[in-house]
Design an enzyme around this catalytic site. Structure first.
Site, short mmCIF file in Angstrom:
data_model
loop_
_atom_site.label_atom_id
_atom_site.label_comp_id
_atom_site.label_asym_id
_atom_site.label_seq_id
_atom_site.Cartn_x
_atom_site.Cartn_y
_atom_site.Cartn_z
N GLU A 110 27.50 -27.79 8.58
CA GLU A 110 26.71 -26.78 7.27
C GLU A 110 25.69 -26.68 7.39
O GLU A 110 24.49 -28.10 7.28
CB GLU A 110 26.91 -27.79 6.15
CG GLU A 110 26.76 -26.87 4.28
CD GLU A 110 26.73 -28.00 3.26
OE1 GLU A 110 26.71 -26.89 2.37
OE2 GLU A 110 25.89 -29.25 3.13
N HIS A 157 33.82 -25.45 -2.75
CA HIS A 157 33.39 -26.57 -3.84
C HIS A 157 31.81 -26.58 -4.11
O HIS A 157 31.49 -27.61 -4.90
CB HIS A 157 33.87 -28.19 -3.03
CG HIS A 157 32.06 -28.22 -2.60
ND1 HIS A 157 32.10 -28.05 -0.90
CD2 HIS A 157 31.27 -29.20 -2.72
CE1 HIS A 157 31.46 -28.81 -0.12
NE2 HIS A 157 30.61 -29.13 -0.99
N ASP A 158 31.01 -25.84 -3.42
CA ASP A 158 29.87 -25.36 -4.31
C ASP A 158 29.44 -24.02 -4.13
O ASP A 158 27.76 -23.49 -4.65
CB ASP A 158 28.75 -25.40 -2.85
CG ASP A 158 28.37 -27.11 -2.57
OD1 ASP A 158 28.89 -27.96 -3.19
OD2 ASP A 158 27.93 -27.30 -1.12
N ASP A 165 27.94 -32.85 6.56
CA ASP A 165 26.75 -32.30 5.63
C ASP A 165 25.43 -31.93 5.78
O ASP A 165 25.13 -32.98 6.19
CB ASP A 165 26.97 -33.51 4.54
CG ASP A 165 26.50 -32.81 2.34
OD1 ASP A 165 27.06 -31.97 3.03
OD2 ASP A 165 25.97 -33.45 2.44
N ASP A 171 34.62 -35.39 6.73
CA ASP A 171 33.09 -34.47 5.81
C ASP A 171 32.52 -35.56 5.95
O ASP A 171 32.29 -37.22 6.11
CB ASP A 171 33.15 -34.87 4.11
CG ASP A 171 32.73 -33.52 4.18
OD1 ASP A 171 31.17 -33.94 4.35
OD2 ASP A 171 32.48 -32.86 3.20
O1 TEU Z 1 25.46 -29.22 -0.03
C1 TEU Z 1 24.42 -28.82 0.33
C2 TEU Z 1 24.08 -28.27 -0.59
O2 TEU Z 1 22.50 -27.60 -0.61
C3 TEU Z 1 24.14 -26.32 -0.65
O3 TEU Z 1 24.22 -26.71 -2.37
C4 TEU Z 1 23.89 -25.65 -0.76
O4 TEU Z 1 22.37 -24.86 -0.52
C5 TEU Z 1 24.82 -24.70 -1.49
O5 TEU Z 1 25.65 -24.22 -0.74
C6 TEU Z 1 24.33 -22.97 -0.27
O6 TEU Z 1 24.54 -22.16 -1.15
C7 TEU Z 1 26.37 -30.48 0.44
C8 TEU Z 1 27.74 -30.39 -0.12
O7 TEU Z 1 28.54 -29.77 0.16
C9 TEU Z 1 26.69 -30.49 -1.64
O8 TEU Z 1 28.44 -30.97 -2.61
C10 TEU Z 1 26.03 -31.40 -1.94
O9 TEU Z 1 26.27 -31.91 -3.04
C11 TEU Z 1 25.27 -31.61 -0.78
O10 TEU Z 1 25.31 -31.32 0.18
C12 TEU Z 1 24.83 -33.03 -0.81
O11 TEU Z 1 25.08 -34.37 0.12
#
Ligand code: TEU
Length: 681
Positions: A279, A353-354, A220, A111
């Protein structure tokens, strides 16, 4: 319309990273190793589960960040890109993990979190030390917009923090009297990608991991690296009491993003054979997406498009928006088609995980339906085109945290910030507080972060019995766990795990259909059924019919379609007993997969065109058509049957299958129909 799947397109060109099944590990919650007392997962723990992953059908392991981090955002705040977080292990453990993966023909995806670092990274400590620091310009520093008469500084713009929308995205630094940009939390200062030294430092980190044997990166928020100059104020969309506003349009796919990604490709990626997935939240424009993942653009192999997991997101994630199955289907179908028609490549994912668990979000996670619902999702995921990503626990149908849990059990910074905001705004309003809790119950990132359920022993086999897991383990682990599901003998049924395992095996065996094939939705107008056909380049067809409702219903198959058999269902282990054409009854949350046969309706003009190729002799059909022979003047032979016929390009009508595919026709002359009919009786 002719489909580029089959013409001048690299969509169907086999690549290992297209066929790979990627499994996402959330390292804190996957597997601790024996003897560890931390209650956290570890790299040794991951290594001990590789045979498990292999037996599921996994090719690539992507772990969320494992680098050194103060864990303000669970490792998405990196303090050293070349060291490992002490609870996870050491660089030696990673080397060993890569070696063990390699032995099994598997790979590791890291990652890469380089939109921002931790505020404890040496680069940032140096940057914030003084305005003259040689690294000052490695981050985004701005003067206050204004300073009030009593000396209170105002942030440079009204941008809200992403993981705490009540707060500013700018963090004030007393020492130098300036703000730094920190889009996610104050502990995650954004790097200044305009600075070539920053980019060179990122390329160096990438080389470090690729040379160590990593096969690639999940990147990310890689579409946030270029910000609109001037940092203009964002439009006001959040209501009263909200000083700060979501400002995505000023940093999502910003003006220089493609320049940076192209440079990354030139400087790093072009030198290795990698798997990369960017992402990219907040972007949904086809052409913009294609600039990154189009075969010719080639910036990244694929990205994560968030339309599906953001289906219930209005302006910010911790909020709700109504949605229905029709919308869900149209999002999925749209991206399936876009990649085919515009020669791109996509990832297929429904959890990470989000996000909350898919079985809780899109189907029904009650004790009665969880098992069937999780398999419905598995059937869809394993039959969609693209590189498939599975999130840990999805393969056993883990569900969201119980509504009965105390708020203290939620550990994520986003949830904590959100709950603080709700309490600040509505301390005396029980209705608003209950609504805030409802949002957490439906949307919190914590739902997918609970420790993995390996077995029915204490701590679910996640960590030693004496250790205290960093996050509470879900209450249902004694019944819903890997061990039970792998061993389950359910008679004429499969456990969720067994169903996933079989689905992944089928997907690999028929990669030409499920990974690389054409896609056509057949159920656009239906409120609950999602039905689609996948067609390989050779013309082999499979029909997927998914009932996204808790109701029994009937789905009417198009007239020109039938199946040879229903190979798979989420209700039974073997073939499903269903009609092969016309009206198909479906149980609640039922999904079925059929081996397709097509009968093209007679069309004078097209028949004449085909006829002009000179096939005037009656050829004996290779297999028996399933519609009444008198209904058709010619019929299509599925691609894996090689008829002794000339291949002709046929522009199929848009409603039929295999749009634009080269198809084989068995031409049956009017006068021969009778004889042909007799042959089949
Ligand atoms: O996530 C990016 C992020 O903003 C997500 O919350 C996204 O908007 C959402 O998934 C859309 O449904 C990444 C990582 O995956 C997250 O865990 C981190 O907190 C974030 O970046 C910051 O690094």
């Amino acid at each position: 319309m002719s489909s580029p799947v089959h013409q001048n397109s690299s969509f169907s060109t086999p690549q290992w990273w297209k066929e790979a099944v990627v499994y996402q590990i959330y390292p804190s919650s996957f597997q601790s190793h024996s003897g560890a007392t931390t209650g956290w997962g570890s790299i040794q723990g991951i290594a001990s589960r590789l045979d498990y992953l292999k037996s599921l059908g996994v090719d690539v392991v992507w772990s969320s960040p494992i680098c050194k981090s103060p864990q303000a955002d669970m490792g998405y705040d990196i303090a050293d890109y070349k060291q490992i977080y002490h609870r996870y292990g050491t660089l030696q453990d990673v080397d060993n993990l890569i070696a063990e993966l390699t032995k099994r023909g598997m790979k590791l995806m890291m990652d890469l979190v380089v939109n921002h670092t931790s505020n404890e990274h040496a680069w940032f400590l140096e940057s914030r030390s003084s305005k003259d620091s040689p690294k000052r310009d490695w981050y985004i520093w701005k003067k206050p917009k204004s300073v009030s008469a009593d000396g209170v500084p105002e942030p440079p713009s009204n941008w809200a923090q992403i993981l705490g929308e009540a707060n500013s995205a700018w963090t004030y630094d007393e020492k130098t009297g300036e703000y730094y940009l920190s889009l996610f939390t104050p502990e995650q200062p954004d790097l200044n990608w305009e600075n070539p030294e920053v980019r060179a430092a990122v390329w160096d980190v990438m080389h470090f991991w690729l040379q160590r044997g990593a096969a690639g990166f999940r990147m990310d928020v890689i579409n946030l690296i270029s910000k609109v100059p001037g940092y203009p104020d964002a439009e006001v969309v959040l209501g009263a009491g909200c000083k700060f506003q979501p400002a995505f349009k000023y940093f999502v796919n910003g003006p220089k993003m493609h320049d940076y990604l192209q440079e990354m490709h030139r400087e790093v990626l072009s030198k290795y054979d990698t798997i990369t997935v960017g992402e990219m939240p907040g972007i949904s424009d086809d052409d913009e997406v294609l600039r990154t993942v189009g075969a010719k653009a080639g910036e990244l192999r694929m990205i994560f498009i968030f339309d599906l997991v953001d289906i219930d997101k209005p302006h910010v994630r911790m909020a709700l928006k109504p949605w229905d199955v029709k919308e869900m289907k149209s999002i999925i179908s749209r991206w399936q088609r876009v990649m085919i028609e515009k020669d791109g490549w996509n990832s297929v994912f429904i959890e990470n995980h989000d996000n909350p668990r898919s079985v809780s979000r899109y189907v029904d996670d009650s004790d009665e339906w969880r098992h069937i619902g999780a398999k419905l999702i598995a059937l869809m995921q394993t039959t969609l085109g693209g590189t498939l990503f599975i999130y840990q626990g999805e393969e056993i149908g883990l569900r969201n945290i119980s509504k009965s849990w105390d708020i203290e059990e939620f550990k994520d910074i986003e949830t904590i910030n959100y709950w603080a905001k709700v309490n600040d705004l509505y301390a005396d309003n029980p209705e608003e507080l209950a609504y805030g809790r409802k949002i957490i119950d439906m949307k919190a990132r914590d739902h997918s972060r609970t420790p993995m359920h390996w077995n029915a022993e204490e701590n679910a086999g996640f960590c030693d019995a004496g250790a205290k897991p960093w996050m509470r383990i879900m209450d249902d682990y004694k019944t819903v766990n890997v061990d039970a599901q792998m061993k389950a003998d359910l008679g004429d049924d499969l456990s969720v795990w067994q169903f996933w395992q079989r689905g992944l095996k089928d997907r690999k065996e028929h990669a030409d259909v499920f990974v690389y094939g054409d896609f056509e939705e057949l159920s656009v107008e239906h409120p609950n059924v999602f039905a689609y056909v996948r067609t390989s380049i050779k013309g082999e067809k499979w029909l997927v019919v998914l009932n996204y409702s808790g109701q029994e219903l009937e789905w009417l198959m198009p007239d020109n379609l039938s199946v040879q058999f229903w190979a798979c269902s989420n209700y039974v282990k073997g073939r499903a007993e269903k009609p092969l054409k016309k009206t198909i009854p479906l149980k609640p949350w039922e999904g079925i997969l059929g081996r397709g046969v097509e009968c093209v309706e007679y069309d004078d003009a097209k028949f004449a065109k085909a006829d002009s190729f000179g096939y005037d002799k009656l050829s004996k059909p290779q297999s028996r058509p399933t519609t009444e022979i008198s209904d058709v003047k010619f019929w299509l032979v599925t691609g894996d049957v090689k008829p002794p016929l000339k291949e002709i390009k046929y522009e199929a009508p848009s409603q039929s299958w295999g749009v634009g595919s080269p198809v084989y026709f068995l031409l049956i002359r009017e006068g021969d129909l009778k004889r042909c009919k007799k042959d089949f009786q």
